[in-house]
Design an enzyme around this catalytic site. Structure first.
Site, PDB file in Angstrom:
ATOM      1  N   LYS A  42       0.815  -1.224   0.000  1.00 47.41           N
ATOM      2  CA  LYS A  42       0.000   0.000   0.000  1.00 47.41           C
ATOM      3  C   LYS A  42       0.846   1.269   0.000  1.00 47.41           C
ATOM      4  CE  LYS A  42      -3.649  -0.369  -0.370  1.00 47.41           C
ATOM      5  NZ  LYS A  42      -4.372  -0.612  -1.656  1.00 47.41           N
ATOM      6  N   THR A  46       0.847  -0.298  -7.408  1.00 48.05           N
ATOM      7  CA  THR A  46       0.056  -0.321  -8.645  1.00 48.05           C
ATOM      8  C   THR A  46       0.298   0.926  -9.479  1.00 48.05           C
ATOM      9  OG1 THR A  46      -1.631  -1.622  -7.491  1.00 48.05           O
ATOM     10  CG2 THR A  46      -2.281  -0.566  -9.557  1.00 48.05           C
ATOM     11  N   HIS A  98       6.778  -7.197  -2.555  1.00 54.65           N
ATOM     12  CA  HIS A  98       6.718  -6.547  -1.249  1.00 54.65           C
ATOM     13  C   HIS A  98       7.810  -7.097  -0.321  1.00 54.65           C
ATOM     14  CE1 HIS A  98       3.171  -4.418  -2.280  1.00 54.65           C
ATOM     15  NE2 HIS A  98       2.310  -5.400  -2.125  1.00 54.65           N
ATOM     16  N   SER A 128      -3.817   3.051   4.953  1.00 53.80           N
ATOM     17  CA  SER A 128      -4.165   2.361   3.715  1.00 53.80           C
ATOM     18  C   SER A 128      -4.104   0.849   3.900  1.00 53.80           C
ATOM     19  CB  SER A 128      -3.214   2.799   2.591  1.00 53.80           C
ATOM     20  OG  SER A 128      -3.617   2.257   1.363  1.00 53.80           O
ATOM     21  N   TYR A 184       6.278   8.327  -2.271  1.00 55.73           N
ATOM     22  CA  TYR A 184       4.879   8.475  -2.670  1.00 55.73           C
ATOM     23  C   TYR A 184       4.453   9.941  -2.646  1.00 55.73           C
ATOM     24  CZ  TYR A 184      -0.183   7.418  -2.612  1.00 55.73           C
ATOM     25  OH  TYR A 184      -1.519   7.344  -2.891  1.00 55.73           O
TER      26      TYR A 184
END
Length: 284
Positions: A42, A46, A98, A128, A184
């Site tokens: 998370k 993606t 991961h 998340s 991020y």
């Protein structure tokens, strides 16, 4: 099996999986041109997978007909199922994981593969992950939010400690030059700028127009509506509980932490994040 409660079942499965990983993960054979996308769960997996798929292969029918988890498969699933990425028709092969640094198959280092690591600030990452655990029937039940915070701080999570994960990959970056460590929050702040950096790291020569188009096409709201990127076709996720792509914001942790929880978390964070060169932003 019917008499085994869900937590006990997960413990049995995890023990079996751990033994399997120990004997099999190091046998995975990477190729020199493989691109590995590594993240704590998370943290933007993606998102970066879609960006790289578009950078390498352009806007084609594959993005409209093949879900992202097939275009960019998980290394963990490949290892567990004896599936081989040789079935991927693309060159290079885009693979995601991961795994913490110590689980990455040695062939990735031996082949000097390029690795893109994406890190997300601990608070938003935990929020998340909490909602993902709620809707992922393959994961242990998350329990209530208060207990989940303590589990996260103690590292009792699928894929282990967030602190060990982000620090381990950051430390490896200092000795292995083929790691591009992304944040991020930087991607949220300026997606096009971060795509430029990716292209530079990967020696890609996409035009400014292509990069601009990609940056616009991978914005959160667009990917959330796209069945090929939103995991709505992935059967183990219960969208009645929560969407896979929920908010994609920086700072949503403020809607979950109480003042007291935030103070406890911050104290614990200071104890575990001693490297002054690794800094995260919890708001932008």
């Amino acid at each position: 099996w019917e008499t085994i409660h869900r937590p006990e079942l997960f413990k049995i499965c995890n023990d079996v999986i751990s033994v399997y990983f120990y004997f099999n993960v190091q046998n995975f054979q990477a190729r020199p041109d493989d691109i590995l996308i590594a993240t704590y769960p998370k943290a933007g997996t993606t998102w970066v997978s879609q960006i790289l798929d578009l950078l390498y292969f352009g806007q084609t029918e594959r993005q409209k007909t093949i879900p992202i988890f097939e275009r960019v498969p998980f290394l963990e699933i490949l290892v567990l199922t004896f599936y081989t990425v040789k079935l991927l028709p693309t060159t290079p092969r885009l693979i995601k994981t991961h795994f913490p640094i110590q689980f990455v198959p040695k062939s990735f280092w031996e082949q000097n593969c390029k690795i893109v690591y994406v890190a997300r600030n601990a608070k938003d990452n935990m929020v998340s992950f909490f909602h993902f655990d709620r809707m992922n029937i393959a994961h242990p039940e998350p329990g209530d939010w208060s207990n989940y915070i303590h589990r996260f701080m103690e590292g009792k999570m699928v894929f282990g400690s967030w602190y060990d994960h982000v620090n381990g990959w950051w430390k490896k970056k200092q000795t292995y030059s083929n790691i591009h460590y992304m944040f991020y929050e930087d991607m949220i702040e300026d997606t096009e700028r971060e795509i430029d950096k990716l292209c530079s790291f990967l020696s890609l020569s996409n035009s400014a127009e292509e990069k601009k188009m990609i940056a616009g096409g991978v914005q959160f709201d667009k990917m959330k509506k796209d069945e090929m990127t939103n995991y709505s076709t992935f059967s183990i996720l219960d969208f009645k509980i929560s969407p896979f792509m929920r908010k994609g914001k920086v700072g949503d942790w403020k809607n979950h932490f109480t003042v007291a929880q935030n103070e406890v978390f911050d104290e614990d964070y200071k104890e575990k994040m001693k490297d002054p060169t690794l800094q995260f932003r919890t708001e932008i």
